[in-house]
Write an enzyme that holds these catalytic residues in place. Structure first.
Site: not given
Length: 388
Positions: A66, A69, A126
């Protein structure tokens, strides 16, 4: 910052030696070896100067989970900054976004959600669903958005990075490096500071579901104000964190640790080491005159020369008085001169190590002088060069 300057002029060749005020230290600052970090790769960077303090396998390509992101959020922030979207724009939630697996903001298919809400969902929670929704809103599809992500990565110098989705879900062709992610964090902090406060928020509630920011350092260290965690089975536990103490900021990146606790501990060790033994110094301000240069054949005989941007160095604490800086200008500078013309270079060194080597530019414009002025200066320059 106070400077002592020694200006030496040999005809039209200029040299400037600049020493930071104070006595030269009798001995070098003593710094221990960096701490051992339990991760597949890691890096500690000063985002102002770009200097790397600690690194290990920092260019190894690994799954970023993640941490991806961060790029998704960066592109959203760029779109906001350039006025193509606004925080209040309503984003339709597609079936694909709603069904995206993994961590979620819990948006619902068929509804519309403000950009601001989804951006917080990406950064704080997230949310994979929020990431896909924003990608589709900006580029029409997640695939098209990924093209933008990869283009932006190249612009930022992320040479070891390739994205295939906006979320960080595992894929063999989806990878990045600790160094590249530090570059991305640096861009987030420096380019869009108005949005950076989102990265420090500890909780976010949407659809009556309150979720914590997974960056546990936000609770442990008041100087930490971002950025992002990541975890998949392939990537292990990853963290990009940044902290600011006084006028110094560091970015710590660790990839491939064994647990959420380990990633926090390892980045904390790097940050503590950086702040204990190093500091960031602004040597020159944007537009600050470093020297006046002689101009031939212009409406004015003097030209201000300086830096187009602030110049920072990262140095061991207590070593400021050992810094030396020199400006070497072109031997002959003739009008016309435009603002931004490169006229030489500035170098800053510490104990023989060059920390800065950048061009110096004209800060003022000097139009060409009249015919008589040009002829008279040409005669003077001829004799100056003859007897130099």
């Amino acid at each position: 910052m106070a400077f002592k300057s020694l200006f030496r002029s040999f005809s039209v060749t200029f040299a400037l030696v600049v020493l930071l005020a104070g006595k030269v230290m009798a001995q070098s600052v003593l710094i221990p070896s960096p701490p051992q970090i339990a991760g597949s790769s890691y890096v500690l960077m000063d985002p102002k100067s770009g200097r790397i303090i600690i690194e290990e396998n920092s260019h190894e390509r690994l799954p970023p989970a993640s941490l991806t992101k961060m790029m998704t959020a960066y592109i959203v922030e760029r779109e906001l900054d350039e006025g193509r979207i606004s925080l209040t724009d309503m984003v339709p939630i597609s079936v694909k976004a709603w069904k995206t697996e993994g961590s979620r903001t819990f948006v619902r298919e068929g509804t519309s959600v403000p950009v601001e809400t989804l951006l917080k969902g990406v950064i704080i929670q997230s949310g994979n669903d929020a990431s896909v929704a924003l990608a589709e809103f900006i580029a029409g599809s997640e695939g098209a958005f990924v093209d933008i992500m990869n283009q932006q990565a190249q612009i930022l110098g992320m040479k070891g990075t390739h994205f295939v989705n906006a979320t960080g879900l595992p894929s063999p062709e989806h990878f990045s490096t600790a160094y590249d992610l530090a570059l991305l964090a640096r861009a987030i902090i420096n380019d869009y500071p108005d949005n950076y406060s989102i990265y420090a928020q500890k909780h976010f509630t949407y659809n009556n579901i309150r979720q914590p920011n997974r960056n546990s350092l936000l609770w442990r260290d008041d100087s930490v104000d971002g950025l992002k965690t990541g975890h998949t089975e392939e990537a292990g536990y990853c963290l990009v964190a940044s902290a600011k103490r006084n006028d110094t900021r560091f970015i710590g990146v660790v990839m491939g640790t064994s647990s959420s606790e380990a990633r926090a501990q390892e980045v904390q060790k790097m940050l503590n080491y950086g702040f204990r033994y190093y500091e960031s110094e602004r040597l020159f301000r944007s537009g600050q005159e470093l020297i006046e240069a002689k101009v031939w054949g212009g409406q004015s005989d003097q030209l201000s020369v300086g830096m187009p941007e602030d110049v920072y160095v990262t140095i061991p604490r207590g070593s400021r008085d050992d810094l030396e800086s020199s400006v070497d200008l072109d031997s002959v500078i003739k009008a016309p001169i435009k603002v931004g013309d490169e006229l030489g270079r500035v170098k800053v060194s510490l104990n023989g190590e060059v920390l800065v080597d950048q061009p110096v530019l004209a800060l003022t414009e000097i139009p060409e002088g009249g015919l008589f002025k040009r002829i008279w200066d040409a005669i003077k320059l001829f004799f100056v060069q003859l007897f130099q």
